[in-house]
Structure formats: structure tokens, C-alpha cells
Write a protein that holds these residues in place. Structure first.
Motif, PDB file in Angstrom:
ATOM      1  N   MET A 184       1.078  -0.949  -0.161  1.00 25.75           N
ATOM      2  CA  MET A 184      -0.161   0.009   0.003  1.00 25.75           C
ATOM      3  C   MET A 184       0.888   1.275   0.003  1.00 25.75           C
ATOM      4  SD  MET A 184      -3.203   0.991   2.430  1.00 25.75           S
ATOM      5  CE  MET A 184      -4.232  -0.037   1.986  1.00 25.75           C
ATOM      6  N   ARG A 185       0.814   2.039  -0.854  1.00 24.77           N
ATOM      7  CA  ARG A 185       1.562   3.290  -1.087  1.00 24.77           C
ATOM      8  C   ARG A 185       0.986   4.146  -0.142  1.00 24.77           C
ATOM      9  NH1 ARG A 185       1.163   4.157  -7.427  1.00 24.77           N
ATOM     10  NH2 ARG A 185       2.241   2.244  -8.100  1.00 24.77           N
ATOM     11  N   GLU A 186       1.749   5.037   0.579  1.00 28.62           N
ATOM     12  CA  GLU A 186       1.598   6.043   1.547  1.00 28.62           C
ATOM     13  C   GLU A 186       1.844   7.564   0.740  1.00 28.62           C
ATOM     14  OE1 GLU A 186       1.889   5.844   6.001  1.00 28.62           O
ATOM     15  OE2 GLU A 186       3.133   7.715   5.634  1.00 28.62           O
ATOM     16  N   ILE A 187       0.686   8.415   0.968  1.00 31.39           N
ATOM     17  CA  ILE A 187       0.887   9.638   0.331  1.00 31.39           C
ATOM     18  C   ILE A 187       1.184  10.814   1.418  1.00 31.39           C
ATOM     19  CG2 ILE A 187      -0.191  11.414  -0.944  1.00 31.39           C
ATOM     20  CD1 ILE A 187       0.419   8.741  -2.480  1.00 31.39           C
ATOM     21  N   SER A 188       2.269  11.221   1.609  1.00 30.86           N
ATOM     22  CA  SER A 188       2.671  12.038   2.594  1.00 30.86           C
ATOM     23  C   SER A 188       3.248  13.294   2.042  1.00 30.86           C
ATOM     24  CB  SER A 188       3.622  11.518   3.445  1.00 30.86           C
ATOM     25  OG  SER A 188       4.874  11.093   2.932  1.00 30.86           O
ATOM     26  N   THR A 189       3.521  13.574   0.683  1.00 26.23           N
ATOM     27  CA  THR A 189       3.711  14.682  -0.102  1.00 26.23           C
ATOM     28  C   THR A 189       2.946  14.684  -1.206  1.00 26.23           C
ATOM     29  OG1 THR A 189       5.646  13.403  -1.455  1.00 26.23           O
ATOM     30  CG2 THR A 189       6.317  14.302   0.817  1.00 26.23           C
ATOM     31  N   SER A 190       3.312  16.016  -2.106  1.00 29.85           N
ATOM     32  CA  SER A 190       2.511  16.378  -2.984  1.00 29.85           C
ATOM     33  C   SER A 190       3.130  15.459  -4.421  1.00 29.85           C
ATOM     34  CB  SER A 190       2.830  17.733  -3.552  1.00 29.85           C
ATOM     35  OG  SER A 190       1.879  18.529  -2.618  1.00 29.85           O
ATOM     36  N   PRO A 217      -4.044   0.532  -3.945  1.00 29.18           N
ATOM     37  CA  PRO A 217      -4.319   0.924  -2.577  1.00 29.18           C
ATOM     38  C   PRO A 217      -3.214   1.912  -1.975  1.00 29.18           C
ATOM     39  CG  PRO A 217      -3.104  -1.197  -2.650  1.00 29.18           C
ATOM     40  CD  PRO A 217      -3.207  -0.608  -4.189  1.00 29.18           C
ATOM     41  N   MET A 218      -3.849   2.997  -1.379  1.00 32.23           N
ATOM     42  CA  MET A 218      -3.056   3.940  -0.839  1.00 32.23           C
ATOM     43  C   MET A 218      -3.554   4.302   0.689  1.00 32.23           C
ATOM     44  SD  MET A 218      -3.004   6.582  -3.985  1.00 32.23           S
ATOM     45  CE  MET A 218      -2.109   6.025  -5.446  1.00 32.23           C
ATOM     46  N   ARG A 219      -2.859   5.076   1.385  1.00 36.14           N
ATOM     47  CA  ARG A 219      -3.100   5.666   2.571  1.00 36.14           C
ATOM     48  C   ARG A 219      -2.743   7.020   2.524  1.00 36.14           C
ATOM     49  NH1 ARG A 219      -0.557   6.685   7.264  1.00 36.14           N
ATOM     50  NH2 ARG A 219      -1.455   6.823   9.220  1.00 36.14           N
ATOM     51  N   ILE A 220      -3.513   7.868   3.054  1.00 32.77           N
ATOM     52  CA  ILE A 220      -3.412   9.402   3.052  1.00 32.77           C
ATOM     53  C   ILE A 220      -2.737   9.723   4.500  1.00 32.77           C
ATOM     54  CG2 ILE A 220      -4.337  11.472   2.533  1.00 32.77           C
ATOM     55  CD1 ILE A 220      -4.326   9.486   0.236  1.00 32.77           C
ATOM     56  N   ALA A 221      -1.465  10.266   4.459  1.00 27.37           N
ATOM     57  CA  ALA A 221      -0.903  10.716   5.636  1.00 27.37           C
ATOM     58  C   ALA A 221      -1.378  12.010   6.096  1.00 27.37           C
ATOM     59  CB  ALA A 221       0.588  10.578   5.527  1.00 27.37           C
ATOM     60  N   ARG A 228     -13.214   4.914  -0.927  1.00 28.53           N
ATOM     61  CA  ARG A 228     -12.682   5.799   0.167  1.00 28.53           C
ATOM     62  C   ARG A 228     -13.087   4.623   1.506  1.00 28.53           C
ATOM     63  NH1 ARG A 228     -14.342  11.887  -0.225  1.00 28.53           N
ATOM     64  NH2 ARG A 228     -12.653  11.908   1.405  1.00 28.53           N
ATOM     65  N   SER A 229     -12.331   4.707   2.414  1.00 28.83           N
ATOM     66  CA  SER A 229     -12.351   3.976   3.804  1.00 28.83           C
ATOM     67  C   SER A 229     -13.365   4.963   4.527  1.00 28.83           C
ATOM     68  CB  SER A 229     -11.240   3.954   4.491  1.00 28.83           C
ATOM     69  OG  SER A 229     -10.584   4.906   4.742  1.00 28.83           O
ATOM     70  N   ASN A 230     -14.183   4.357   5.383  1.00 26.59           N
ATOM     71  CA  ASN A 230     -15.572   5.016   5.868  1.00 26.59           C
ATOM     72  C   ASN A 230     -16.206   5.863   5.080  1.00 26.59           C
ATOM     73  OD1 ASN A 230     -14.389   3.962   8.326  1.00 26.59           O
ATOM     74  ND2 ASN A 230     -12.651   5.391   8.421  1.00 26.59           N
ATOM     75  N   ASP A 231     -16.686   5.439   4.019  1.00 28.52           N
ATOM     76  CA  ASP A 231     -17.477   6.103   3.182  1.00 28.52           C
ATOM     77  C   ASP A 231     -18.111   5.049   2.404  1.00 28.52           C
ATOM     78  OD1 ASP A 231     -18.533   7.480   1.385  1.00 28.52           O
ATOM     79  OD2 ASP A 231     -16.945   9.216   1.084  1.00 28.52           O
ATOM     80  N   ILE A 232     -19.539   5.303   2.393  1.00 28.74           N
ATOM     81  CA  ILE A 232     -20.263   4.258   1.711  1.00 28.74           C
ATOM     82  C   ILE A 232     -20.256   4.397   0.095  1.00 28.74           C
ATOM     83  CG2 ILE A 232     -21.811   3.725   3.679  1.00 28.74           C
ATOM     84  CD1 ILE A 232     -23.802   5.681   2.554  1.00 28.74           C
ATOM     85  N   ASP A 233     -20.086   5.599  -0.405  1.00 23.46           N
ATOM     86  CA  ASP A 233     -19.936   5.854  -1.799  1.00 23.46           C
ATOM     87  C   ASP A 233     -18.875   5.743  -2.529  1.00 23.46           C
ATOM     88  OD1 ASP A 233     -22.668   7.116  -1.542  1.00 23.46           O
ATOM     89  OD2 ASP A 233     -21.868   8.881  -0.792  1.00 23.46           O
ATOM     90  N   ASP A 234     -18.791   5.299  -3.533  1.00 23.91           N
ATOM     91  CA  ASP A 234     -17.510   5.272  -4.383  1.00 23.91           C
ATOM     92  C   ASP A 234     -17.785   6.661  -5.387  1.00 23.91           C
ATOM     93  OD1 ASP A 234     -16.965   2.850  -3.685  1.00 23.91           O
ATOM     94  OD2 ASP A 234     -17.539   1.769  -5.221  1.00 23.91           O
ATOM     95  N   ARG A 291      -5.268  10.127   7.284  1.00 26.05           N
ATOM     96  CA  ARG A 291      -5.142   8.769   7.697  1.00 26.05           C
ATOM     97  C   ARG A 291      -6.237   7.873   7.098  1.00 26.05           C
ATOM     98  NH1 ARG A 291      -4.266  11.398  12.437  1.00 26.05           N
ATOM     99  NH2 ARG A 291      -6.436  11.116  13.126  1.00 26.05           N
ATOM    100  N   GLU A 292      -6.813   8.653   6.080  1.00 23.73           N
ATOM    101  CA  GLU A 292      -7.908   7.715   5.024  1.00 23.73           C
ATOM    102  C   GLU A 292      -7.174   6.782   4.260  1.00 23.73           C
ATOM    103  OE1 GLU A 292     -11.489   9.245   2.198  1.00 23.73           O
ATOM    104  OE2 GLU A 292      -9.966  10.602   2.488  1.00 23.73           O
ATOM    105  N   ARG A 293      -7.908   5.715   3.982  1.00 25.60           N
ATOM    106  CA  ARG A 293      -7.355   4.613   3.082  1.00 25.60           C
ATOM    107  C   ARG A 293      -8.116   4.958   1.813  1.00 25.60           C
ATOM    108  NH1 ARG A 293      -3.703   1.603   5.484  1.00 25.60           N
ATOM    109  NH2 ARG A 293      -4.047   1.041   7.744  1.00 25.60           N
ATOM    110  N   LEU A 294      -7.744   4.563   0.400  1.00 27.16           N
ATOM    111  CA  LEU A 294      -8.120   4.916  -0.645  1.00 27.16           C
ATOM    112  C   LEU A 294      -7.626   3.942  -1.722  1.00 27.16           C
ATOM    113  CD1 LEU A 294      -9.525   7.441  -2.523  1.00 27.16           C
ATOM    114  CD2 LEU A 294      -7.212   7.919  -2.779  1.00 27.16           C
ATOM    115  N   TRP A 295      -8.587   3.461  -2.727  1.00 26.71           N
ATOM    116  CA  TRP A 295      -8.510   2.340  -3.683  1.00 26.71           C
ATOM    117  C   TRP A 295      -8.653   3.148  -5.071  1.00 26.71           C
ATOM    118  CZ3 TRP A 295     -10.252   1.472   0.754  1.00 26.71           C
ATOM    119  CH2 TRP A 295      -9.576   0.283   1.826  1.00 26.71           C
ATOM    120  N   LEU A 296      -7.802   3.292  -5.779  1.00 29.71           N
ATOM    121  CA  LEU A 296      -8.007   3.948  -7.191  1.00 29.71           C
ATOM    122  C   LEU A 296      -7.889   2.779  -8.136  1.00 29.71           C
ATOM    123  CD1 LEU A 296      -5.824   7.008  -6.660  1.00 29.71           C
ATOM    124  CD2 LEU A 296      -8.273   6.817  -6.304  1.00 29.71           C
ATOM    125  N   SER A 297      -9.060   3.022  -9.386  1.00 32.64           N
ATOM    126  CA  SER A 297      -8.475   2.353 -10.581  1.00 32.64           C
ATOM    127  C   SER A 297      -9.165   3.006 -11.832  1.00 32.64           C
ATOM    128  CB  SER A 297      -9.276   0.969 -10.304  1.00 32.64           C
ATOM    129  OG  SER A 297     -10.749   1.156 -10.292  1.00 32.64           O
TER     130      SER A 297
END
Length: 108
Positions: free
Chosen positions: A1-7, A19-23, A39-45, A59-65
Motif C-alpha cells: 500500500m502506497r502512503e501519500i505524505s507529499t505532493s 491501494p493508498m493511505r493518506i498521511a 474511500r475508507s469510512n465512506d459508503i459512496d464510490d 489517515r484515510e485509505r483509498l483504492w483507485l482504478s
């Protein structure tokens, strides 16, 4: 899982799910092709077209495709925290004041 902590900007290839984790608080912008986001903790896509953006939480998790034949490019831009914005504002004000002060000395 990639962590996004910079631009950062990167490519998502067709058929790939990333898959990603937003720092930190981040804004995601889409270029090239449409991106599907879960998105984690979100019922919508989210189906994001090129030019669309989405504010992401710390600290959100995210899956992109991406679907289709073309890759998409996602641009993550870190959103400055309130304390960082306040420091930047204060620093800019001090710099403007210093410039005025220096300009006043030159005219004397």
C-alpha cells in the motif's frame, strides 16, 4: 500500500487497482482518463473525470482504478494545516513590513 505524505503525481494503468493511505489532508486531481475511487469510512464510490478533484482526509485509505484503454494521472497536493497557513501568513506580513521599512530608509 502506497502512503501519500507529499505532493506527488503518478500514473494508474488500465486494469490496475492501487491501494493508498493518506498521511495528511490532501487534494486529489485527475488528468488523462477517468478514475474510480473507493474511500475508507465512506459508503459512496466516486467516478472522477479529468479535471475533477476530491479532498481526502488524514489517515484515510483509498483504492483507485482506471477503466478503458488509456492511463490516468492522479495529482496529490498536500493541503497545508491551519497552523502552517497561519505561519505562512504571519511570515508574509513580516516580510511586507520589512520591505516597507527598508524602502523608508532609502528615501531618507
Amino acid at each position: 500500500m502506497r502512503e501519500i505524505s507529499t505532493s506527488v503525481t503518478f500514473e494508474i494503468k488500465p486494469g490496475e487497482t492501487v491501494p493508498m493511505r493518506i498521511a495528511r489532508g490532501t487534494r486529489l486531481a485527475v488528468q488523462g482518463n477517468a478514475v474510480w475511487a473507493t474511500r475508507s469510512n465512506d459508503i459512496d464510490d466516486y467516478w472522477l473525470e479529468p479535471g475533477d478533484s476530491l479532498k481526502l482526509r488524514e489517515r484515510e485509505r483509498l483504492w483507485l482504478s482506471v477503466e478503458g484503454e488509456q492511463p490516468a494521472y492522479v495529482v496529490f497536493t498536500i493541503v497545508p494545516r491551519c497552523d502552517e497557513r497561519a505561519i505562512q501568513w504571519f511570515s508574509a506580513g513580516i516580510e511586507r513590513l520589512a520591505q516597507r521599512f527598508r524602502a523608508g530608509w532609502r528615501t531618507v
